[in-house]
Design a protein around this motif. Structure first.
Motif, PDB file in Angstrom:
ATOM      1  N   PRO A 168       0.815  -1.218   0.000  1.00  0.00           N
ATOM      2  CA  PRO A 168       0.000   0.000   0.000  1.00  0.00           C
ATOM      3  C   PRO A 168       0.846   1.264   0.000  1.00  0.00           C
ATOM      4  N   GLN A 169       0.464   2.211  -0.792  1.00  0.00           N
ATOM      5  CA  GLN A 169       1.147   3.513  -0.870  1.00  0.00           C
ATOM      6  C   GLN A 169       0.145   4.602  -0.509  1.00  0.00           C
ATOM      7  N   ARG A 170       0.654   5.665   0.093  1.00  0.00           N
ATOM      8  CA  ARG A 170      -0.190   6.814   0.448  1.00  0.00           C
ATOM      9  C   ARG A 170       0.484   8.091  -0.053  1.00  0.00           C
ATOM     10  N   GLU A 195     -10.030   3.418   7.759  1.00  0.00           N
ATOM     11  CA  GLU A 195     -10.480   2.293   6.915  1.00  0.00           C
ATOM     12  C   GLU A 195      -9.986   2.366   5.472  1.00  0.00           C
ATOM     13  N   ILE A 196      -9.224   3.378   5.143  1.00  0.00           N
ATOM     14  CA  ILE A 196      -8.573   3.379   3.814  1.00  0.00           C
ATOM     15  C   ILE A 196      -7.841   2.053   3.628  1.00  0.00           C
ATOM     16  N   ASP A 197      -7.392   1.479   4.755  1.00  0.00           N
ATOM     17  CA  ASP A 197      -6.623   0.232   4.622  1.00  0.00           C
ATOM     18  C   ASP A 197      -7.485  -0.967   4.191  1.00  0.00           C
ATOM     19  N   VAL A 198      -8.795  -0.889   4.375  1.00  0.00           N
ATOM     20  CA  VAL A 198      -9.611  -2.059   3.998  1.00  0.00           C
ATOM     21  C   VAL A 198      -9.711  -2.218   2.467  1.00  0.00           C
ATOM     22  N   PRO A 199      -9.992  -1.144   1.703  1.00  0.00           N
ATOM     23  CA  PRO A 199      -9.917  -1.323   0.240  1.00  0.00           C
ATOM     24  C   PRO A 199      -8.530  -1.782  -0.217  1.00  0.00           C
ATOM     25  N   GLU A 200      -7.498  -1.325   0.478  1.00  0.00           N
ATOM     26  CA  GLU A 200      -6.144  -1.766   0.098  1.00  0.00           C
ATOM     27  C   GLU A 200      -6.008  -3.282   0.273  1.00  0.00           C
ATOM     28  N   VAL A 201      -6.583  -3.797   1.350  1.00  0.00           N
ATOM     29  CA  VAL A 201      -6.503  -5.244   1.587  1.00  0.00           C
ATOM     30  C   VAL A 201      -7.466  -6.004   0.670  1.00  0.00           C
ATOM     31  N   MET A 202      -8.692  -5.522   0.574  1.00  0.00           N
ATOM     32  CA  MET A 202      -9.675  -6.262  -0.232  1.00  0.00           C
ATOM     33  C   MET A 202      -9.274  -6.310  -1.698  1.00  0.00           C
ATOM     34  N   TRP A 250      -1.677  -2.165   9.184  1.00  0.00           N
ATOM     35  CA  TRP A 250      -2.525  -3.343   9.038  1.00  0.00           C
ATOM     36  C   TRP A 250      -2.538  -3.823   7.577  1.00  0.00           C
ATOM     37  N   SER A 251      -2.789  -2.887   6.644  1.00  0.00           N
ATOM     38  CA  SER A 251      -2.815  -3.315   5.236  1.00  0.00           C
ATOM     39  C   SER A 251      -1.421  -3.725   4.768  1.00  0.00           C
ATOM     40  N   LEU A 252      -0.401  -3.060   5.272  1.00  0.00           N
ATOM     41  CA  LEU A 252       0.965  -3.432   4.881  1.00  0.00           C
ATOM     42  C   LEU A 252       1.279  -4.856   5.352  1.00  0.00           C
ATOM     43  N   GLY A 253       0.978  -5.133   6.617  1.00  0.00           N
ATOM     44  CA  GLY A 253       1.232  -6.471   7.157  1.00  0.00           C
ATOM     45  C   GLY A 253       0.405  -7.518   6.432  1.00  0.00           C
ATOM     46  N   MET A 254      -0.870  -7.234   6.250  1.00  0.00           N
ATOM     47  CA  MET A 254      -1.761  -8.190   5.575  1.00  0.00           C
ATOM     48  C   MET A 254      -1.256  -8.484   4.159  1.00  0.00           C
ATOM     49  N   ASN A 255      -0.983  -7.411   3.390  1.00  0.00           N
ATOM     50  CA  ASN A 255      -0.673  -7.594   1.969  1.00  0.00           C
ATOM     51  C   ASN A 255       0.710  -8.173   1.725  1.00  0.00           C
ATOM     52  N   THR A 256       1.617  -7.993   2.698  1.00  0.00           N
ATOM     53  CA  THR A 256       2.977  -8.470   2.451  1.00  0.00           C
ATOM     54  C   THR A 256       3.324  -9.735   3.229  1.00  0.00           C
ATOM     55  N   GLN A 257       2.522 -10.070   4.245  1.00  0.00           N
ATOM     56  CA  GLN A 257       2.904 -11.234   5.068  1.00  0.00           C
ATOM     57  C   GLN A 257       1.956 -12.427   4.920  1.00  0.00           C
ATOM     58  N   THR A 262      -1.147 -14.853   2.754  1.00  0.00           N
ATOM     59  CA  THR A 262      -1.741 -15.214   1.468  1.00  0.00           C
ATOM     60  C   THR A 262      -3.120 -14.545   1.361  1.00  0.00           C
ATOM     61  N   ALA A 263      -3.641 -14.523   0.142  1.00  0.00           N
ATOM     62  CA  ALA A 263      -4.944 -13.886  -0.084  1.00  0.00           C
ATOM     63  C   ALA A 263      -6.018 -14.543   0.791  1.00  0.00           C
ATOM     64  N   MET A 264      -5.978 -15.857   0.864  1.00  0.00           N
ATOM     65  CA  MET A 264      -6.972 -16.587   1.667  1.00  0.00           C
ATOM     66  C   MET A 264      -6.851 -16.224   3.151  1.00  0.00           C
ATOM     67  N   ASP A 265      -5.617 -16.120   3.640  1.00  0.00           N
ATOM     68  CA  ASP A 265      -5.408 -15.766   5.042  1.00  0.00           C
ATOM     69  C   ASP A 265      -5.891 -14.343   5.331  1.00  0.00           C
ATOM     70  N   ARG A 266      -5.661 -13.448   4.375  1.00  0.00           N
ATOM     71  CA  ARG A 266      -6.147 -12.069   4.528  1.00  0.00           C
ATOM     72  C   ARG A 266      -7.663 -12.057   4.661  1.00  0.00           C
ATOM     73  N   HIS A 267      -8.293 -12.854   3.825  1.00  0.00           N
ATOM     74  CA  HIS A 267      -9.756 -12.894   3.853  1.00  0.00           C
ATOM     75  C   HIS A 267     -10.237 -13.439   5.201  1.00  0.00           C
ATOM     76  N   ALA A 268      -9.515 -14.434   5.707  1.00  0.00           N
ATOM     77  CA  ALA A 268      -9.909 -15.033   6.997  1.00  0.00           C
ATOM     78  C   ALA A 268      -9.775 -14.013   8.132  1.00  0.00           C
ATOM     79  N   VAL A 269      -8.719 -13.211   8.112  1.00  0.00           N
ATOM     80  CA  VAL A 269      -8.540 -12.183   9.151  1.00  0.00           C
ATOM     81  C   VAL A 269      -9.665 -11.149   9.047  1.00  0.00           C
TER      82      VAL A 269
END
Ligand SMILES: [Fe+2]
Ligand SMILES: [Fe+2]
Length: 486
Positions: A240-242, A281-288, A340-347, A349-356
């Motif tokens: 994610p970039q800002r 919540e800007i981070d949620v679109p970044e994760v989704m 949160w989005s940085l950790g989710m997106n870089t650490q 898998t997509a499935m794990d992100r969805h589960a969190v």
């Protein structure tokens, strides 16, 4: 029947003066009797164009989604969320209409023309924001609106009414996209940017011409156009970039939830925390968007539902933005962290992100410390804006919990298993509060007193010293108030 109505009868054999009973428009007003006899496409011609619209919208959706996380400009991130949502909704409608008219195989998964795909590959791979914005809003969207307008003009509105309707409703939203895009170009693309991109723009025009236009209605030139930006195949970038207004992105110095759900604290200052939580919540679109970009091959209904939620989360961020402005608070002074989005997106898998995400959202449903509780707090602030924001935020969350149950739970077994899996995975994301400070990434500055003071000026009250002194961080506590795993 009155005499005057009877007098219509002698005109019924002439197409140009043909009218219905008492002068009512014939054919429900869709076509004149004259046009209805002399226009229209064959089913094959109609299906061919619909399949191209379907494909183009699918590709556009993919581009908007793929570029959300890595696009720094906040307003564009939000716009890509809305535009992806529009595309996702209409993809399904075009596919449905094609299936109504044809026996399988429908060929909806096949690119109708390689030139068309190359055209979209080039935009997906655009190396700068300027090229991306030009590619989307000066090349692709105008081609789309022109092609939809042509279909609306050409097809028989009575014989092919369901197609006409889908095109017309899509056009309404695509014109909104175009209108926004024209403003984005005016704000972000200079004359020298345009000049530097001239060769690329003309090669994009030639690509469309090679494919016979977006809708295939022109004679294809068949020219082979060399790939430019897509010469190296696109690789998704989920980091994610800002933009530069977002400062101190590792700051986790103010624990919003610990104040919000503390019954000892009066409601009014909590509205600042609610707006903070919303805009964060800007981070949620970044994760989704990263989940969507990295889970190809799902049924389109999955992409549609997830994109709807992505757009809802972008709306929540903008609700927070509205809230800050309403209180006279300069949000650029508040660290809206992206850890949160940085950790989710870089650490993960997509499935794990969805589960969190699922676990977090299910945790918002209970009465205590959940969305209903936030709404009650907002109502208690006696600020109608805060109450309305939380009212809709809560309503949206009900849909989101359902989307998670529909798409994630079947993959992980049961609701209970999905929750346990998400909880365990969440604790795995490396949140190293102390190390970020040691490494100089942040000082976890306590931004609360300044924001509270600004709001007090707006409210015309003296700051309450006990509230001004609030100083609880996220050092040991997750946002759901569980202790951070050691
Ligand atoms: Fe949300
Ligand atoms: Fe949500």
């Amino acid at each position: 029947m009155t005499a005057s109505h009877e007098s219509n009868d002698n005109t019924q054999c002439s197409s140009s003066s043909y009218r219905g009973y008492a002068g009512l428009p014939p054919l429900v007003g869709l076509e004149t009797m004259e046009a209805a006899q002399n226009k229209g496409l064959t089913v094959a011609e109609s299906v061919a164009r619909l399949k191209r619209f379907h494909w183009a919208l699918k590709r556009l959706h993919g581009i908007f989604v793929a570029r959300i996380a890595s696009t720094p400009i906040y307003e564009l991130k939000m716009a890509f969320g809305l535009h992806a949502h529009y595309c996702a909704e209409h993809v399904g409608e075009f596919a449905k209409r094609v299936r109504e008219m044809r026996q399988p195989p429908y060929g909806l998964e096949v690119c109708p023309d390689p030139g068309l795909d190359q055209f979209f590959d080039e935009i997906l791979s655009a190396p700068t924001i300027e090229a991306l914005v030009l590619g989307l809003y000066q090349q692709a969207i105008p081609a789309m609106t022109a092609a939809l307008s042509r279909m609306i003009a050409d097809t028989h509105k009575l014989f092919d009414h369901p197609s006409y309707r889908v095109c017309r409703l899509t056009l309404v939203e695509m014109e909104d996209v175009l209108h926004y895009g024209e403003q984005a170009i005016a704000c972000l693309v200079s004359e020298s940017d345009r000049a530097a991109l001239r060769d690329w723009s003309s090669s994009q025009d030639r690509l469309l011409a090679a494919a016979g236009g977006l809708d295939g209605t022109e004679t294809p030139t068949g020219e082979s156009v060399e790939r430019m930006f897509s010469a190296v195949p696109y690789r998704y970038d989920g980091v994610p970039q800002r933009d530069q207004r977002f400062k101190d992105p590792y700051n986790m110095g103010v624990n919003a939830e610990a104040m919000l759900f503390n019954p000892e604290v009066a409601p009014l200052p909590k509205s600042i925390m609610l707006y903070f939580k919303r805009m964060r919540e800007i981070d949620v679109p970044e994760v989704m968007s990263s989940i969507l970009a990295e889970t190809p091959g799902k049924p389109w209904e999955y992409s549609r539902d997830m994109t709807r939620q992505l757009w809802d989360e972008a709306r929540h961020a903008m609700m927070g933005e509205i809230g800050f402005v309403s209180l006279g608070i300069d949000w650029t002074k508040i660290p809206l962290n992206f850890t949160w989005s940085l950790g989710m997106n870089t650490q993960l898998t997509a499935m794990d992100r969805h589960a969190v995400l699922f676990t977090i959202e299910q945790g918002l449903m209970p009465k205590k410390n959940g969305k209903e509780n936030e709404w009650e707090i907002a109502v208690a602030t006696e600020n109608p804006l805060a109450a309305m924001i939380q009212d809709y935020d809560w309503a949206d969350e009900i849909l989101h919990a359902r989307i998670g149950r529909d798409w994630l739970v079947p993959e992980l077994g049961s609701q209970k298993e999905a929750l346990a899996y998400g909880d365990k995975t969440w604790s795995r994301i490396l949140v190293d509060w102390a190390k970020w400070r040691e490494d100089g990434l942040t000082q976890h500055r306590n931004w609360w007193p300044d924001a509270y003071r600004q709001a007090c000026v707006h409210w015309g009250i003296e700051p309450d010293p006990s509230i001004l002194a609030y100083n609880t961080t996220y050092e040991n506590t997750r946002a759901d108030l569980k202790q951070v795993a050691g």
